[in-house]
Scaffold this active site. Structure first.
Site, short mmCIF file in Angstrom:
data_model
loop_
_atom_site.label_atom_id
_atom_site.label_comp_id
_atom_site.label_asym_id
_atom_site.label_seq_id
_atom_site.Cartn_x
_atom_site.Cartn_y
_atom_site.Cartn_z
CG ASP A 20 -3.37 -4.58 -2.85
OD1 ASP A 20 -3.04 -5.28 -4.15
OD2 ASP A 20 -3.69 -5.19 -1.78
CG ASP A 39 -2.02 -1.17 0.80
OD1 ASP A 39 -1.48 -2.03 0.16
OD2 ASP A 39 -2.89 -1.17 2.14
#
Length: 417
Positions: A275, A254
């Protein structure tokens, strides 16, 4: 009023202008055909009309996303004696008349000064870790900007590693965060969390204000991802009309929380393993590098996007980008069944898995918009892509590649540093 770019010399600006022009899909060429109106030769340059300075007519031809090189450009124009050929791949100079060179110089000047250097800063605040600026920390400089600010203020950050968490609240708009090079100007913070609503709060850098610009600076979450896997956000963006030029975003899981609003990333480096671009924003990534540092074999995911509903604004559009690094990656996994991610004219290394996309936990893939067009590299082969990948029409692609996606009001040009 202080011009943001006053520290650049005229020569530097000219050179940078030529570099910018070398990546633009335009052609400036001499034509042997008489102009429709020989009394007034007008050129539309970045939306600005100026009188032609040449003794013979000149035309500016916009070849949007034309990719076949200078020879094909000349063939397209139908004239072999082009003075200057500029394409996405190369810039060639042929024998220039004085008037043609003068006109070209005017174009460079207008493009640099008006198109990509148009904002005016009423004040410059300097930050230097050694004490030679107005402040020693970036957060102190941000805090000095008055709430409700409506004029551009430049926060000039001298080179150094700033080990602090920086937050720009929504009340402090119109800030230009200006580093001295992304390799030498770094905001670094070590924090992590588990999946929760606290992800945003642990970011090394976050901006909630509208009208924000950053350039030539790195945002890094220095959490030791090799010894412990956890969410460690480098930057979280939830203001509207935020842009980033020549910046780096470094993390692992992230990395970049592209949360909400309209955002523009130009020539940025975004690095992670899981991600590492996620959120529900409407964002364009142009000329950026997405670099995987995945430790395991994988596969993992480059993006995770969601939208509130099908008609809500949102989507990640990658134009003229590069996908590099280690491991194996899906281009994206659907955070919900309205996820929207598109790759256009992007180089994909062999780390991209043949399936391309992951539906994750979604069961209805009909409303997911995952698409690719004109991509290159070993990872771009669509022969084994998931059957629910969208095949968009030219009109649908124009919706995402044109102004109407995030730039209806021209804010990207207006807010260019």
């Amino acid at each position: 009023m202080v011009k943001v770019s006053t520290e650049e010399s005229c020569i530097t600006r000219l050179v940078n202008g030529f570099k910018r022009l070398s990546s633009l899909p335009v052609v400036l060429a001499r034509t042997s055909q008489p102009h429709e109106d020989p009394q007034t030769h007008l050129l539309a340059i970045s939306g600005i009309k100026i009188s032609s300075l040449a003794s013979s007519p000149l035309i500016l031809i916009n070849l949007h996303e034309f990719e076949s090189g200078s020879q094909a450009l000349n063939n397209n124009i139908g004239t072999p004696n082009a003075d200057i050929v500029i394409s996405k791949h190369k810039m060639e100079f042929h024998a220039l008349s004085y008037s043609s060179f003068l006109l070209f110089s005017v174009y460079v000047f207008l493009h640099c000064s008006l198109a990509v250097g148009s904002i005016q800063a009423v004040k410059t605040i300097t930050v230097d870790t050694s004490g030679n600026g107005n402040f020693n920390t970036i957060q102190a400089a941000i805090d000095s900007v008055p709430d409700g600010n409506s004029q551009w203020i430049r926060v000039h950050v001298h080179q150094g590693v700033y080990k602090e968490q920086v937050k720009i609240p929504k009340e402090k708009q119109f800030i230009l965060l200006d580093g001295q090079g992304s390799d030498s100007t770094v905001i670094q913070w070590n924090a992590h969390t588990v999946p929760s609503d606290e992800e945003f709060g642990t970011a090394a850098f976050s901006v909630s204000a509208d009208n924000f610009i950053a350039r030539e600076i790195t945002f890094q979450n220095s959490f030791d991802y090799k010894s412990n896997k956890a969410i460690a956000v480098a930057a979280a963006i939830q203001g509207d009309k935020c842009s980033f030029y020549n910046c780096k975003f470094l993390g692992y899981q992230d990395t970049l929380c592209d949360y909400q609003g309209r955002h523009y990333f130009n020539q940025c480096w975004i690095e992670g393993g899981v991600d590492f671009i996620f959120g529900r924003a409407a964002s364009v990534y142009e000329g950026c590098t997405l670099n995987s540092i995945l430790l395991e074999k994988g596969p993992s995911w480059l993006t995770a996007h969601s939208k509130v509903n099908l008609s809500a604004p949102g989507g990640f559009v990658f134009k003229n980008c590069k996908i590099t690094g280690s491991g194996s990656m899906y281009l994206g996994r659907a955070w919900n069944d309205h996820a929207t991610v598109l790759f256009y004219n992007t180089f994909m290394s062999d780390l991209v898995v043949p399936l391309g996309w992951d539906s994750w936990k979604q069961h209805d893939m009909s409303q997911i918009t995952y698409a690719e067009e004109s991509c290159t590299g070993p990872g771009s082969d669509k022969g084994k892509r998931v059957p629910w990948e969208k095949k968009l029409s030219a009109q649908e692609w124009n919706k995402y590649l044109g102004r109407e996606f995030i730039n209806q009001d021209g804010w990207i040009e207006q807010n260019a540093p």
